[in-house]
Design a protein around this motif. Structure first.
Motif, short mmCIF file in Angstrom:
data_model
loop_
_atom_site.label_atom_id
_atom_site.label_comp_id
_atom_site.label_asym_id
_atom_site.label_seq_id
_atom_site.Cartn_x
_atom_site.Cartn_y
_atom_site.Cartn_z
N UNK A 1 68.85 52.65 22.27
CA UNK A 1 70.07 52.45 23.06
C UNK A 1 70.55 53.77 23.63
N UNK A 2 70.58 54.79 22.79
CA UNK A 2 71.02 56.10 23.27
C UNK A 2 70.11 56.62 24.38
N UNK A 3 68.81 56.43 24.21
CA UNK A 3 67.86 56.89 25.22
C UNK A 3 68.02 56.11 26.52
N UNK A 4 68.29 54.81 26.42
CA UNK A 4 68.51 53.99 27.62
C UNK A 4 69.78 54.44 28.34
N UNK A 5 70.83 54.76 27.58
CA UNK A 5 72.06 55.27 28.20
C UNK A 5 71.77 56.54 29.00
N UNK A 6 71.01 57.44 28.38
CA UNK A 6 70.68 58.71 29.02
C UNK A 6 69.84 58.49 30.29
N UNK A 7 68.88 57.62 30.19
CA UNK A 7 67.99 57.38 31.33
C UNK A 7 68.71 56.69 32.49
N UNK A 8 69.61 55.75 32.16
CA UNK A 8 70.28 54.98 33.18
C UNK A 8 71.60 55.60 33.63
N UNK A 9 72.12 56.56 32.85
CA UNK A 9 73.42 57.13 33.15
C UNK A 9 74.55 56.14 32.93
N UNK B 1 68.36 46.26 18.88
CA UNK B 1 68.54 47.51 19.62
C UNK B 1 67.66 47.54 20.86
N UNK B 2 66.46 46.99 20.75
CA UNK B 2 65.58 46.92 21.92
C UNK B 2 66.17 46.03 23.01
N UNK B 3 66.76 44.89 22.60
CA UNK B 3 67.43 44.02 23.58
C UNK B 3 68.58 44.76 24.24
N UNK B 4 69.36 45.46 23.45
CA UNK B 4 70.49 46.20 24.00
C UNK B 4 70.03 47.27 24.99
N UNK B 5 68.97 47.97 24.64
CA UNK B 5 68.46 49.00 25.54
C UNK B 5 68.06 48.40 26.88
N UNK B 6 67.47 47.21 26.85
CA UNK B 6 67.09 46.54 28.09
C UNK B 6 68.33 46.17 28.91
N UNK B 7 69.39 45.74 28.24
CA UNK B 7 70.63 45.42 28.95
C UNK B 7 71.26 46.68 29.55
N UNK B 8 71.19 47.81 28.84
CA UNK B 8 71.71 49.06 29.38
C UNK B 8 70.97 49.42 30.66
N UNK B 9 69.65 49.28 30.62
CA UNK B 9 68.85 49.57 31.82
C UNK B 9 69.24 48.65 32.97
#
Length: 242
Positions: free
Chosen positions: A71-79, A19-27
């Motif tokens: 992941x959800x937080x990264x989506x929110x932060x990055x739009x 999930x941490x890797x995914x969050x980085x990709x979302x960013x």
């Protein structure tokens, strides 16, 4: 609209690390102007069928699972919206599921793999029902998960429902799998007038050595973007949707 496919080597059954890797990709996707990023089949855990089932409820997910909060937080932060695939929790047994989060981090849709393979069924996974459609910036999206793509009616139904883009969370290995992807996905795009995105694993996942080569095809079957067969990364393409 720019869309992205992320390919990486999942850490077996380590939801928090993946999930941490995914969050980085979302960013990163947000930094590159993407509206959506899609991840491979069972990217949250790796394709570890027996281990997932043996863990009982321990590795099963629903959209609000706290382990997917990064992941959800990264989506929110990055739009940026994201399609996150992992083992789903359902009344009949574990599913192979795509959880779709909107650019605000809220759940948009869920799609459970309809055409589970004999191996997946023998391990204890059950087929889903329904289509899991979602709309992003006025554009309709449909799903397939790996073996679903081998059934052309899945893409045909998406096109009939007004979808413009088909996203595939998949695991194709080297050799035969790499050849299959080059036969199947351009044909789905061309035969149905769809943009098609494939998000594939890279490297070892369960019994497979995944070939990478995540890609996006235009509605005429031509390749808009393709990732490498050696290495992790984000593949982006700008779609012409006028």
């Amino acid at each position: 609209m720019i869309i992205a496919a992320a390919q990486f080597t999942a850490r077996p059954c380590d939801i928090e690390a993946n999930a941490a890797r995914m969050a980085a990709f979302v960013t990163e996707a947000g930094e590159r102007g993407a509206a959506l990023v899609v991840f491979a089949e069972l990217a949250v855990t790796g394709y570890e069928l027996d281990a997932i089932v043996a863990a009982g409820d321990g590795l099963l997910l629903d959209a609000g699972d706290p382990r997917l909060a990064p992941v959800r937080e990264a989506c929110r932060a990055a739009g940026v919206a994201a399609v996150v695939n992992g083992p789903g929790r359902a009344a009949g047994g574990p599913t192979i599921s795509s959880f779709v989060y909107g650019p605000d981090g809220a759940p948009l849709a869920r799609y459970d793999k309809v055409h589970v393979t004999e191996t997946e069924r023998a391990a204890g996974f059950v087929p889903g029902a329904g289509e899991g459609r979602f709309t992003l910036d006025g554009v309709g999206f449909g799903h397939v998960i790996c073996y679903d793509a081998h059934f052309p009616e899945c893409a045909a139904r998406a096109a009939a429902d007004g979808c413009r883009v088909l996203v595939a969370s998949s695991l194709y290995g080297r050799g035969g799998g790499a050849r299959e992807r080059m036969e199947i996905f351009p044909a789905l795009a061309r035969d149905n007038g769809l943009h098609v995105l494939l998000a594939n694993h890279y490297g070892p996942s369960g019994p497979y050595d995944a070939c990478g080569l995540s890609a996006v095809w235009a509605p005429d079957g031509s390749v808009l973007a393709e990732g490498p067969d050696a290495g992790e990364g984000l593949v982006t393409a700008e779609l012409s949707l006028s």
